[in-house]
Design a protein around this motif. Structure first.
Motif, PDB file in Angstrom:
ATOM      1  N   GLY A   7       0.820  -1.224   0.000  1.00 14.76           N
ATOM      2  CA  GLY A   7       0.000   0.000   0.000  1.00 14.76           C
ATOM      3  C   GLY A   7       0.846   1.263   0.000  1.00 14.76           C
ATOM      4  O   GLY A   7       0.393   2.331   0.403  1.00 14.76           O
ATOM      5  N   ILE A  12      -0.467   7.141   3.579  1.00 13.15           N
ATOM      6  CA  ILE A  12       0.480   6.951   4.689  1.00 13.15           C
ATOM      7  C   ILE A  12       1.659   6.094   4.255  1.00 13.15           C
ATOM      8  O   ILE A  12       2.809   6.360   4.614  1.00 13.15           O
ATOM      9  CB  ILE A  12      -0.231   6.347   5.922  1.00 13.15           C
ATOM     10  N   ASP A  33       1.947  -2.764  -4.369  1.00 11.12           N
ATOM     11  CA  ASP A  33       0.682  -2.010  -4.383  1.00 11.12           C
ATOM     12  C   ASP A  33      -0.109  -2.393  -5.627  1.00 11.12           C
ATOM     13  O   ASP A  33       0.436  -2.513  -6.717  1.00 11.12           O
ATOM     14  CB  ASP A  33       0.977  -0.501  -4.380  1.00 11.12           C
ATOM     15  N   ALA A  83      -4.904  -1.363   2.047  1.00 12.01           N
ATOM     16  CA  ALA A  83      -6.273  -1.539   2.533  1.00 12.01           C
ATOM     17  C   ALA A  83      -7.208  -0.683   1.705  1.00 12.01           C
ATOM     18  O   ALA A  83      -6.782   0.294   1.072  1.00 12.01           O
ATOM     19  CB  ALA A  83      -6.370  -1.118   4.004  1.00 12.01           C
ATOM     20  N   THR A 100      -9.815  -7.345   0.578  1.00 19.06           N
ATOM     21  CA  THR A 100      -8.461  -6.781   0.737  1.00 19.06           C
ATOM     22  C   THR A 100      -8.037  -6.752   2.203  1.00 19.06           C
ATOM     23  O   THR A 100      -6.951  -7.208   2.559  1.00 19.06           O
ATOM     24  CB  THR A 100      -8.405  -5.354   0.145  1.00 19.06           C
ATOM     25  N   VAL A 123      -0.769  -2.349  10.073  1.00 22.25           N
ATOM     26  CA  VAL A 123      -1.169  -0.959  10.318  1.00 22.25           C
ATOM     27  C   VAL A 123      -2.694  -0.937  10.484  1.00 22.25           C
ATOM     28  O   VAL A 123      -3.438  -1.127   9.535  1.00 22.25           O
ATOM     29  CB  VAL A 123      -0.741  -0.045   9.153  1.00 22.25           C
ATOM     30  N   SER A 124      -3.125  -0.737  11.716  1.00 19.27           N
ATOM     31  CA  SER A 124      -4.557  -0.740  11.988  1.00 19.27           C
ATOM     32  C   SER A 124      -5.013   0.664  12.378  1.00 19.27           C
ATOM     33  O   SER A 124      -4.302   1.650  12.151  1.00 19.27           O
ATOM     34  CB  SER A 124      -4.865  -1.772  13.074  1.00 19.27           C
ATOM     35  N   CYS A 180      -3.753   3.697  14.915  1.00 21.76           N
ATOM     36  CA  CYS A 180      -3.524   5.138  14.906  1.00 21.76           C
ATOM     37  C   CYS A 180      -4.823   5.909  14.729  1.00 21.76           C
ATOM     38  O   CYS A 180      -5.802   5.409  14.199  1.00 21.76           O
ATOM     39  CB  CYS A 180      -2.561   5.487  13.769  1.00 21.76           C
TER      40      CYS A 180
HETATM   41  P1  NAD Z   1      -5.032   4.944   1.107  1.00 18.37           P
HETATM   42  O1  NAD Z   1      -6.407   4.561   0.703  1.00 18.37           O
HETATM   43  O2  NAD Z   1      -4.538   6.321   0.839  1.00 18.37           O
HETATM   44  O3  NAD Z   1      -3.984   3.936   0.439  1.00 18.37           O
HETATM   45  C1  NAD Z   1      -4.204   2.560   0.357  1.00 18.37           C
HETATM   46  C2  NAD Z   1      -3.174   1.966  -0.618  1.00 18.37           C
HETATM   47  O4  NAD Z   1      -3.359   0.547  -0.630  1.00 18.37           O
HETATM   48  C3  NAD Z   1      -3.334   2.452  -2.057  1.00 18.37           C
HETATM   49  O5  NAD Z   1      -2.070   2.749  -2.617  1.00 18.37           O
HETATM   50  C4  NAD Z   1      -3.964   1.257  -2.768  1.00 18.37           C
HETATM   51  O6  NAD Z   1      -3.630   1.167  -4.145  1.00 18.37           O
HETATM   52  C5  NAD Z   1      -3.391   0.094  -1.972  1.00 18.37           C
HETATM   53  N1  NAD Z   1      -4.224  -1.115  -2.048  1.00 18.37           N
HETATM   54  C6  NAD Z   1      -5.567  -1.191  -1.840  1.00 18.37           C
HETATM   55  N2  NAD Z   1      -5.985  -2.455  -2.024  1.00 18.37           N
HETATM   56  C7  NAD Z   1      -4.876  -3.197  -2.321  1.00 18.37           C
HETATM   57  C8  NAD Z   1      -4.652  -4.571  -2.588  1.00 18.37           C
HETATM   58  N3  NAD Z   1      -5.661  -5.449  -2.616  1.00 18.37           N
HETATM   59  N4  NAD Z   1      -3.394  -4.994  -2.837  1.00 18.37           N
HETATM   60  C9  NAD Z   1      -2.359  -4.104  -2.839  1.00 18.37           C
HETATM   61  N5  NAD Z   1      -2.516  -2.789  -2.609  1.00 18.37           N
HETATM   62  C10 NAD Z   1      -3.757  -2.345  -2.344  1.00 18.37           C
HETATM   63  O7  NAD Z   1      -4.949   4.595   2.656  1.00 18.37           O
HETATM   64  P2  NAD Z   1      -4.153   5.331   3.834  1.00 18.37           P
HETATM   65  O8  NAD Z   1      -4.990   6.427   4.376  1.00 18.37           O
HETATM   66  O9  NAD Z   1      -2.756   5.581   3.409  1.00 18.37           O
HETATM   67  O10 NAD Z   1      -4.164   4.172   4.929  1.00 18.37           O
HETATM   68  C11 NAD Z   1      -3.121   3.206   4.994  1.00 18.37           C
HETATM   69  C12 NAD Z   1      -3.383   2.250   6.124  1.00 18.37           C
HETATM   70  O11 NAD Z   1      -3.461   2.955   7.355  1.00 18.37           O
HETATM   71  C13 NAD Z   1      -4.718   1.497   6.001  1.00 18.37           C
HETATM   72  O12 NAD Z   1      -4.512   0.175   6.424  1.00 18.37           O
HETATM   73  C14 NAD Z   1      -5.655   2.237   6.946  1.00 18.37           C
HETATM   74  O13 NAD Z   1      -6.626   1.353   7.449  1.00 18.37           O
HETATM   75  C15 NAD Z   1      -4.683   2.679   8.024  1.00 18.37           C
HETATM   76  N6  NAD Z   1      -5.045   3.906   8.758  1.00 18.37           N
HETATM   77  C16 NAD Z   1      -5.335   5.062   8.085  1.00 18.37           C
HETATM   78  C17 NAD Z   1      -5.610   6.225   8.799  1.00 18.37           C
HETATM   79  C18 NAD Z   1      -5.905   7.529   8.110  1.00 18.37           C
HETATM   80  O14 NAD Z   1      -6.233   8.509   8.781  1.00 18.37           O
HETATM   81  N7  NAD Z   1      -5.779   7.624   6.802  1.00 18.37           N
HETATM   82  C19 NAD Z   1      -5.594   6.199  10.200  1.00 18.37           C
HETATM   83  C20 NAD Z   1      -5.307   4.989  10.865  1.00 18.37           C
HETATM   84  C21 NAD Z   1      -5.025   3.859  10.120  1.00 18.37           C
END
Ligand code: NAD
Ligand code: TDX
Length: 339
Positions: A7, A12, A33, A83, A100, A123-124, A180
């Motif tokens: 991802g 993040i 990714d 995710a 996913t 990463v949860s 987080c």
């Molecule tokens: P995002 O949606 O910006 O990025 C997700 C990435 O995962 C994308 O690049 C996407 O292409 C990739 N992806 C999705 N499905 C996939 C698959 N089946 N195989 C491979 N790659 C795949 O998400 P984010 O905001 O960067 O969040 C990243 C992680 O952090 C997640 O697990 C999310 O649950 C967790 N998180 C996010 C936040 C927040 O505020 N954004 C806070 C706490 C935890």
């Protein structure tokens, strides 16, 4: 040290890769990714030629592709950011979230078992704890707060967490989990509150606030989250869960008003729209454990972080304008038209 970051073309994950390549110049970082709508290769353009970096386009649910990558790279550590991450999309269509977020996690952990790693880090999110009432500011989520989810998104993340803990107990897989609070910063996809409001305000479009706007989120600058994960994978105790958050609670309406003020836009752009189904009221993390055990503290104050973030969106209009003029436009029309 070789680390697979899944991802890493998202918000993040990309910030984490930048942090790691900069800090550990002898580490090899492989980004796995699928490049869903949320993954953006242009985000990684400045590191594509870095000799310590490799990008692999694959789905974490694709066992063959995942195993092949493990055979080629023999990673020491896997950090799973991949995710489906947007709550509103999970309410529209839960299925891809379960595939996913749960089955993808299983596939990665199976690869870790088969090939051996020193750490699998999941990463949860704080959303696995459900929400807190607005009239109890004394309550916070700790690592022992019961799992109590609201949306298909949070249920899928909680399911993955339980599976990760099961792989630790049953197979002895060396895991850690971090939960987080809400992140903000550069490369945040413009479907999420802060970048959506910045983009709409800059285009003088309505600012759609769900319900009353009183819901509270606990905001953390993305670099502080990345530094916390860096600490956990190097110094965290195997089998443990770590909450990450900076005691920075703000209501949605206050955030939107602040963005208007910073951009010199009128608050009359604010439009109250139908509430999100099952909308969580308040998130608030107690980060005592990661502070006491690993010495982590957030470094960026919200007042500075939000200025830096707005400045980044002003200087990188091409990055987000390309997104909002593409396929994402259909999503926006579907979710916000007549809401
Ligand atoms: P995002 O949606 O910006 O990025 C997700 C990435 O995962 C994308 O690049 C996407 O292409 C990739 N992806 C999705 N499905 C996939 C698959 N089946 N195989 C491979 N790659 C795949 O998400 P984010 O905001 O960067 O969040 C990243 C992680 O952090 C997640 O697990 C999310 O649950 C967790 N998180 C996010 C936040 C927040 O505020 N954004 C806070 C706490 C935890
Ligand atoms: O247009 C909007 N209007 C609005 O009022 C949007 C997109 C959101 N909101 C509200 C809903 C929430 O109360 O703003 C708050 C924040 O919404 P999101 O940015 O969608 O984040 P949230 O639902 O809190 O979830 C985020 O934090 C936890 C991430 O998207 C998750 O991936 C993470 O796990």
């Amino acid at each position: 040290m070789t680390i697979i970051v899944t991802g890493g073309a998202g918000f993040i994950g990309s910030n984490f890769i930048f942090h790691m390549l900069e800090k550990y110049q002898d580490y090899r970082i492989i980004c796995l990714d699928k490049l869903t709508y949320a993954g953006n290769l242009s985000t990684l353009k400045n590191i594509m030629n870095n000799r310590n970096f490799r990008f692999v386009k694959a789905d974490i649910c694709d066992r063959e592709a995942v195993y092949k990558l493990f055979e080629e790279e023999h990673p020491d550590v896997v950090v799973n950011f991949a995710a489906e991450s947007h709550v509103d999309r999970s309410i529209e269509n839960p299925e891809v979230f379960l595939k996913t977020n749960i089955l993808g996690t299983q596939t990665l952990m199976d690869a870790c078992r088969k090939y051996g790693v020193v750490r699998y880090h999941q990463v949860s999110t704080d959303e696995v704890y459900g929400d807190l009432p607005l009239d109890r500011p004394d309550l916070f989520f700790t690592e022992t707060t019961p799992i109590h989810t609201s949306s298909p998104y949070s249920a899928s993340k909680a399911s993955a967490d339980l599976l990760v803990l099961a792989y630790y107990r049953t197979y002895g897989l060396p895991i850690t989990i971090s939960r987080c609070s809400n992140n903000y910063g550069p490369y945040h996809f413009p479907e999420k509150l802060i970048p959506l409001m910045i983009a709409n305000a800059l285009n003088d479009k309505p600012l759609p606030v769900y319900g009353t706007g009183e819901n509270i989120r606990d905001w953390l600058y993305v670099e502080d989250h990345c530094k916390a994960i860096d600490l956990i994978i190097h110094k965290g105790t195997v089998g443990e869960v770590y909450n990450i958050g900076g005691h920075n609670e703000m209501s949605n309406i206050d955030i939107v008003k602040l963005i208007c003020k910073e951009l010199g836009k009128p608050e009359s752009l604010i439009t109250y729209v139908t509430d999100r189904k099952g909308h969580d009221m308040r998130y608030a993390i107690d980060p005592t454990k990661i502070h006491n055990e690993l010495g982590w503290l957030p470094e960026t104050k919200f007042s500075e972080g939000i200025k830096k973030t707005i400045q980044w969106y002003l200087e990188n209009t091409e990055w987000w304008e390309t997104i909002i003029s593409g396929e994402y436009k259909n999503y926006y029309d579907k979710m916000y038209h007549n809401r």
